[in-house]
Design a protein around this motif. Sequence first.
Motif, short mmCIF file in Angstrom:
data_model
loop_
_atom_site.label_atom_id
_atom_site.label_comp_id
_atom_site.label_asym_id
_atom_site.label_seq_id
_atom_site.Cartn_x
_atom_site.Cartn_y
_atom_site.Cartn_z
N LEU A 1 11.57 24.14 5.02
CA LEU A 1 12.10 25.48 4.78
C LEU A 1 10.99 26.52 4.72
N SER A 2 9.90 26.19 4.06
CA SER A 2 8.81 27.17 3.97
C SER A 2 8.18 27.43 5.33
N THR A 3 8.16 26.42 6.20
CA THR A 3 7.62 26.62 7.54
C THR A 3 8.53 27.52 8.37
N LEU A 4 9.84 27.28 8.29
CA LEU A 4 10.78 28.13 9.03
C LEU A 4 10.72 29.57 8.56
N ALA A 5 10.58 29.76 7.26
CA ALA A 5 10.59 31.11 6.71
C ALA A 5 9.23 31.79 6.77
N GLY A 6 8.19 31.01 7.10
CA GLY A 6 6.84 31.55 7.11
C GLY A 6 6.46 32.19 8.43
N PRO A 7 5.20 32.55 8.57
CA PRO A 7 4.73 33.17 9.81
C PRO A 7 4.78 32.19 10.98
N PRO A 8 4.81 32.68 12.20
CA PRO A 8 4.85 31.79 13.38
C PRO A 8 3.66 30.84 13.39
N LEU A 9 3.91 29.64 13.87
CA LEU A 9 2.88 28.61 13.90
C LEU A 9 2.03 28.73 15.16
#
Length: 515
Positions: A306-314
């Motif tokens: 969830l934190s990856t989806l809601a965070g800045p682009p990878l």
Amino acid sequence: MSARPKRLLAILLMTSGLVATSALADDTHGLAAPVSAAPAAKPVPVDKPEKSDNALIAELPADSVTHHDLTLAAGHLGYTATAGTLTLRDDEGAPSAKVFYVAYVADGQQVARRPVSFFFNGGPGAGTAFLHLGAAGPVVLNFPAANPTDGANAQLGPNPDSWLRFTDMVFIDAVGTGYSLPEKPAKAPKQFWGVKQDGSAFADAIRLWLEANRRQRSPKYLVGESYGGIRSIKTAYALQTEQNIPLAGIVMISPAIEMNLIGSTDNPLADAILLPSLAAAALERDHKLTPQAVDDAYRYAFGPYLSTLAGPPLGADAAHDFYGKVAAMTGLPEAVVAKERAQIDPQAHDVRSRDGRLYSLYDGTLSIADPYPEGIDNGDSPEPVLAGYGLAYGNAFTGYVEDALGFRTDLKYDLLNLAVNKAWDYKEGGDLISRGMPDLRKLMAVNPSLRVFIANGYFDLTCPFSGSRWLIEHMPVGRDRVRLKVYPGGHMLYTRPDSRAALAHDVSALYTGSP
């Protein structure tokens, strides 16, 4: 990435208006033949004929009362079945609908102490044949063990796991479904086909049955499936606030409780709720399913995922690692996960199709031969439950209610009325889509004895178990009176005999007050 299609409410339950060809044996599977005998309780009063705009109303027969015997592990249980209708009225006292119901009342019981449960399905637009013949009724529709998707060879038989052993039961079809008919079809959408008015209509029907059968003192429960989760909460609230009837408990099976968590697109929280069900289905297919493995998937979903989806682009390398992790968990090709940017759309054909098999939204472990293994637009790919074996419940119920219960009519039993589904008004107050938690919070606060049991299937991709778990974890009041149990199975978890038996056992604990 192209826009993702909405996970529409139409996928919540269970089937379309198509007619199936499930086998129905000629006998009544141990049930006594219908007889004309008055029930012990006060019968539902017969209304004088009044003018109706719906010509089909005249095709509804008189109530039918029959007597039967059910063999259970503890011995024989005699019961009285009533198949009939209740008359709803508008604010001016004019009839507004005929609501079809089937009631099962155990013989020789002290009704003041005997619980009574009111059942309904969801859709919206679905009749109660699913819960009736699938989970709790005295007769169950069994699918072939060798091929559980074979509705054509499904057979009715006695239900050893019937809830009748611990509660009387009343199955009620919503107006526009089953044999329930509005008196004025043109007014039905405004009168019945919306969140609040639906709850009020069910509460009124329940009051009518309780009064006619002198069951006001009995402990009262609601049982709802799928959209029936929201329906059970809204009906409970209407019973409490409009009919002065508090409940002992609510049972929700594969419930939709907060629509924004399962019907939204590009919602990271909804994606996190879905991921553990995808992971559980992959674990089951690999014969590695354990509660700990599923719990690990849940914690990953609501943590790093969830934190990856809601965070800045990878960046490229981080994205590759992330997509690889999600692919390993779900059993999906990494290319498919990357195309979806790890926000998996369970309706997409390339998500559902693997190795020539097409998997179900309702049970991520259940598959049929893919008619389009080369690929197809998502909307042209059939759903094994929605357009497949789930249809068998409609034909089986029609035969059962006529042959065993003596309710004979030429009317079609609307297993799922798509017109109702299409016309449904999900708005309530300031919310654009229906929500269950605000009313459930209030119910748990004002009724300190209310208990709730929620049952989910591990492999259900339409109403994932993680949604129930997350909502319970964030309840500020009454959390200790809500129990969640997750079973091997999908949306219709009770189609698996072992899960159906476990569900009945666990629900009985709610009624007896066991932990």
